[in-house]
Write a protein that holds these residues in place. Sequence first.
Motif, PDB file in Angstrom:
ATOM      1  N   LYS A  98      -3.349   5.774   7.141  1.00  0.00           N
ATOM      2  CA  LYS A  98      -3.698   4.736   8.113  1.00  0.00           C
ATOM      3  C   LYS A  98      -5.089   4.961   8.696  1.00  0.00           C
ATOM      4  CE  LYS A  98       0.943   3.400   9.378  1.00  0.00           C
ATOM      5  NZ  LYS A  98       1.937   3.232  10.424  1.00  0.00           N
ATOM      6  N   GLN A 111       0.545  -1.580  -0.207  1.00  0.00           N
ATOM      7  CA  GLN A 111       0.772  -1.397   1.227  1.00  0.00           C
ATOM      8  C   GLN A 111      -0.551  -1.271   1.980  1.00  0.00           C
ATOM      9  OE1 GLN A 111       3.192   2.071   0.519  1.00  0.00           O
ATOM     10  NE2 GLN A 111       5.038   1.037   1.283  1.00  0.00           N
ATOM     11  N   TYR A 112      -1.491  -0.526   1.401  1.00  0.00           N
ATOM     12  CA  TYR A 112      -2.783  -0.351   2.068  1.00  0.00           C
ATOM     13  C   TYR A 112      -3.554  -1.669   2.120  1.00  0.00           C
ATOM     14  CZ  TYR A 112      -7.295   1.467   3.478  1.00  0.00           C
ATOM     15  OH  TYR A 112      -8.469   1.689   4.162  1.00  0.00           O
ATOM     16  N   TYR A 127      -2.150  -3.579   4.879  1.00  0.00           N
ATOM     17  CA  TYR A 127      -2.513  -2.927   6.142  1.00  0.00           C
ATOM     18  C   TYR A 127      -3.935  -3.293   6.579  1.00  0.00           C
ATOM     19  CZ  TYR A 127      -3.460   0.972   9.377  1.00  0.00           C
ATOM     20  OH  TYR A 127      -3.819   1.735  10.464  1.00  0.00           O
TER      21      TYR A 127
END
Length: 121
Positions: free
Chosen positions: A11, A114-115, A118
């Motif tokens: 993250k 997912q990234y 994000y």
Amino acid sequence: MFDESDLVYSKEHEWVFIDDDIAWVGITKYAVKKLGDIVYIDLPSQDALIVQGECVGEIESTKSVSEIYSPVSGRVIAVNEDVISSPGLLNSDSSVWLFKAECENIPELMDWGQYSEYTKE
């Protein structure tokens, strides 16, 4: 050097390539874009013990200074001296690795899908 789909992501915008128990760590294209022209980088020293989520260095651009957080825990086994002496390499190629670490365990990080989600703006 690395395909984005072969990496996992934190993250804090570091990427990781895992090869057995060795993690190659770099910063993402997204981070480079947000930082602007990178002019200085400070990385952990070889043999340093690092802990996932803790600050291990900093990166300075013409816009700001940001901390680099380790996406893995373990011992640093190599530092990319080329990027220390020429941090601008990251401006044109975010696949440049920063350091390699021998991992104590493989962390659960985001995959490319997912990234991407994000970092959607």
